[in-house]
Design a protein around this motif. Structure first.
Motif, PDB file in Angstrom:
ATOM      1  N   SER A   1      44.492  65.783  27.876  1.00 14.22           N
ATOM      2  CA  SER A   1      45.742  65.029  27.970  1.00 14.22           C
ATOM      3  C   SER A   1      46.794  65.576  27.008  1.00 14.22           C
ATOM      4  O   SER A   1      47.967  65.722  27.372  1.00 14.22           O
ATOM      5  CB  SER A   1      45.502  63.552  27.670  1.00 14.22           C
ATOM      6  OG  SER A   1      44.587  63.002  28.573  1.00 14.22           O
ATOM      7  N   LEU A   2      46.379  65.870  25.773  1.00 10.58           N
ATOM      8  CA  LEU A   2      47.314  66.448  24.813  1.00 10.58           C
ATOM      9  C   LEU A   2      47.807  67.815  25.274  1.00 10.58           C
ATOM     10  O   LEU A   2      48.994  68.138  25.126  1.00 10.58           O
ATOM     11  CB  LEU A   2      46.657  66.568  23.439  1.00 10.58           C
ATOM     12  CG  LEU A   2      46.563  65.292  22.622  1.00 10.58           C
ATOM     13  CD1 LEU A   2      45.729  65.530  21.375  1.00 10.58           C
ATOM     14  CD2 LEU A   2      47.940  64.803  22.253  1.00 10.58           C
ATOM     15  N   PHE A   3      46.909  68.619  25.831  1.00 13.03           N
ATOM     16  CA  PHE A   3      47.309  69.925  26.351  1.00 13.03           C
ATOM     17  C   PHE A   3      48.341  69.764  27.463  1.00 13.03           C
ATOM     18  O   PHE A   3      49.376  70.432  27.465  1.00 13.03           O
ATOM     19  CB  PHE A   3      46.100  70.692  26.865  1.00 13.03           C
ATOM     20  CG  PHE A   3      46.473  71.865  27.722  1.00 13.03           C
ATOM     21  CD1 PHE A   3      47.026  73.003  27.162  1.00 13.03           C
ATOM     22  CD2 PHE A   3      46.286  71.826  29.095  1.00 13.03           C
ATOM     23  CE1 PHE A   3      47.388  74.084  27.943  1.00 13.03           C
ATOM     24  CE2 PHE A   3      46.639  72.898  29.888  1.00 13.03           C
ATOM     25  CZ  PHE A   3      47.195  74.032  29.306  1.00 13.03           C
ATOM     26  N   ALA A   4      48.064  68.877  28.412  1.00 10.61           N
ATOM     27  CA  ALA A   4      48.978  68.701  29.536  1.00 10.61           C
ATOM     28  C   ALA A   4      50.342  68.201  29.069  1.00 10.61           C
ATOM     29  O   ALA A   4      51.384  68.642  29.578  1.00 10.61           O
ATOM     30  CB  ALA A   4      48.371  67.722  30.542  1.00 10.61           C
ATOM     31  N   TYR A   5      50.351  67.315  28.099  1.00 13.86           N
ATOM     32  CA  TYR A   5      51.625  66.805  27.589  1.00 13.86           C
ATOM     33  C   TYR A   5      52.377  67.884  26.821  1.00 13.86           C
ATOM     34  O   TYR A   5      53.580  68.084  27.026  1.00 13.86           O
ATOM     35  CB  TYR A   5      51.366  65.590  26.697  1.00 13.86           C
ATOM     36  CG  TYR A   5      52.611  65.033  26.076  1.00 13.86           C
ATOM     37  CD1 TYR A   5      53.509  64.286  26.831  1.00 13.86           C
ATOM     38  CD2 TYR A   5      52.903  65.266  24.740  1.00 13.86           C
ATOM     39  CE1 TYR A   5      54.669  63.783  26.274  1.00 13.86           C
ATOM     40  CE2 TYR A   5      54.059  64.769  24.164  1.00 13.86           C
ATOM     41  CZ  TYR A   5      54.935  64.029  24.928  1.00 13.86           C
ATOM     42  OH  TYR A   5      56.085  63.541  24.362  1.00 13.86           O
ATOM     43  N   LEU A   6      51.686  68.581  25.929  1.00 14.47           N
ATOM     44  CA  LEU A   6      52.358  69.552  25.057  1.00 14.47           C
ATOM     45  C   LEU A   6      52.790  70.810  25.796  1.00 14.47           C
ATOM     46  O   LEU A   6      53.789  71.434  25.415  1.00 14.47           O
ATOM     47  CB  LEU A   6      51.456  69.912  23.882  1.00 14.47           C
ATOM     48  CG  LEU A   6      51.221  68.778  22.881  1.00 14.47           C
ATOM     49  CD1 LEU A   6      50.205  69.186  21.832  1.00 14.47           C
ATOM     50  CD2 LEU A   6      52.516  68.349  22.240  1.00 14.47           C
TER      51      LEU A   6
END
Length: 152
Positions: free
Chosen positions: A138-143
């Motif tokens: 999720s953090l990867f997709a957001y960032l």
């Protein structure tokens, strides 16, 4: 899987823990690439993360021996949960007597006393092992969508 007991329950837990471990390491790499402007910084940052993951996993120093001011990091490191799941699922229900430090003790009691792993909390370990890849992905997709390191 040499030395592990062959039952469907234990094989499932082994495969589950290893699959989740591979997932969170892959997603951590993707997250670090999304966080950094180039691959050199990402590789330096990944070596820091991998060192912390190995240092605080509970393999070098078990959780009961970690000082109280550092034990919070033990619970934040995903490899500690992998180690917990692997050892607890394979040996946490075995009551065979072994000799440890010159005294006879059961395997499950040794794991509980020395490592701090409880077999009745294995479901919590399974849930936490699922949460780490979800957070990293999720953090990867957001960032990856929000950070832009291109210079014009």
């Amino acid at each position: 899987m040499m030395g592990f007991y062959s039952s469907a329950y234990k094989i499932f837990w082994y495969l589950y823990a290893m699959f989740m471990t591979m997932l969170y390491y892959n997603y951590l790499g993707m997250l670090l690439v999304a966080l950094t402007p180039n691959e050199l910084v990402a590789s330096i940052l990944s070596s820091v993360f991998y060192t912390l993951y190995n240092l605080f996993s509970g393999f070098i120093m078990p959780q009961p021996q970690i000082p109280n001011w550092w034990v919070w990091l033990y619970y934040l490191i995903p490899t500690s949960w992998t180690l917990n799941g692997m050892i607890t699922s394979q040996y946490g229900d075995i009551d065979k007597e072994i000799t440890v430090f010159g005294e006879p003790i059961s395997v499950s009691s040794f794991i509980k006393d020395y490592f701090g792993f409880h077999h009745d909390r294995l479901y919590v370990t399974g849930i936490v092992l699922l949460v780490f890849p979800l957070i990293y992905a999720s953090l990867f997709a957001y960032l990856i969508g929000k950070l832009n390191f291109l210079r014009r």
